[in-house]
Design an enzyme around this catalytic site. Structure first.
Site: not given
Length: 300
Positions: A9, A11, A42, A45, A70, A101-102, A169, A209, A259
């Site tokens: 998959s 994203e 995605t 926030a 998401h 989430g943020d 992650q 990142f 993913h």
């Protein structure tokens, strides 16, 4: 019992700029040629990209791909989530990626959900088993966790609340993933845990990142990248080689899938996908056709 077939998959993230939308369309065209099991979208926030995320979901569907939204816990209100769940069910969505989430900028408090566990539990209470729920896992430990044991306990709580599987992650050390699986098994976690894979693009951006997320980039990769200087062709080739080798080792471990975090660079994902010999759209259609030809004629 037959071994489950790995699921592959990708994203994407939504965009509201004209250039970003063009890039997203190009990414979806590249992913369509690969025929991923699903494409997740995605969610900013506190729902800050809700409109753009919804449009991106529609673009994924229009490309003939399975769209998976998401949902983020922080800043979300129960009524808003309930409304979205109804919309998703009505639109034929059967899978969700649920994250903490943020926190949105300036947010006071956490909304109605403090953790992904709370949101997973709410979705199960509202919709029963309608949705397959994926949650996040952190082989190298969440950067905000008090300890790796505390992080593992949080992960187990999400599974116990009703999550079906997890997507990790990204990481570059497969031993960290292997150790994480062992620790999960010892804790009684049996849910599939799919490795998240980050293709290497601009290395400076990847370093920034990764540092923000507590992800280790092995020293040998850093030094090799530094040695290439401004040689973009060598940087690109080495980046693909590193990720392909990582994926080959993971596939050799019998992972339930891969993913890919595309960063809306579908061709980069495609290059890795093809190097690994993963199923592609034409191959998948041929396999389906061959299966149909092999079925007995019900009239015969």
């Amino acid at each position: 019992m037959a071994t489950p077939i790995p699921q592959f998959s990708a994203e994407i993230f939504p965009s509201e700029t004209a250039g970003g939308v063009v890039r997203l369309e190009q990414t979806l065209a590249a992913l369509r040629r690969l025929d991923p099991h699903f494409v997740s979208v995605t969610y900013g926030a506190g729902g800050s990209t809700r409109g753009a995320s919804q449009q991106a979901l529609e673009r994924v569907r229009a490309a003939g791909l399975a769209a998976v939204p998401h949902l983020s816990a922080l800043g979300a209100a129960r009524e808003d989530v309930r409304r979205m769940l109804d919309e998703y069910r009505g639109g034929g969505v059967s899978r969700l990626v649920v994250l903490r989430g943020d926190a949105p900028s300036g947010l006071r408090g956490h909304g109605d959900f403090a953790f992904a566990t709370d949101l997973v539990r709410f979705i199960r209470e509202e919709t029963g088993g309608h949705f397959h729920i994926d949650v996040a896992a952190y082989p190298e430990c969440h950067p905000q966790a008090r300890s790796c044991d505390a992080d593992l306990a949080h992960f187990k709580a999400k599974i116990d609340a009703g999550a079906d599987a997890a997507i990790t992650q990204y990481f570059f050390n497969p031993d960290a993933y292997d150790d994480f699986l062992d620790r999960c098994t010892a804790t009684g976690i049996r849910a599939p845990i799919v490795p998240g894979v980050m293709p290497i693009g601009r290395f400076s951006r990847l370093v920034q990142f990764s540092e923000a997320r507590g992800i280790e980039i092995p020293r040998w990769i850093r030094r090799r990248m530094e040695g290439f200087g401004d040689d973009s062709a060598s940087i690109h080739a080495f980046g693909v080689e590193v990720v392909v080798r990582l994926c080959e080792r993971l596939l050799g471990m019998g992972v339930p899938g891969l993913h890919f975090f595309s960063l809306n660079e579908g061709e980069r994902v495609g290059e890795i996908w093809r190097a690994l010999g993963l199923p592609q759209a034409a191959c998948a259609r041929a396999a389906v056709a061959q299966t149909h030809r092999a079925l007995p004629d019900p009239a015969g």
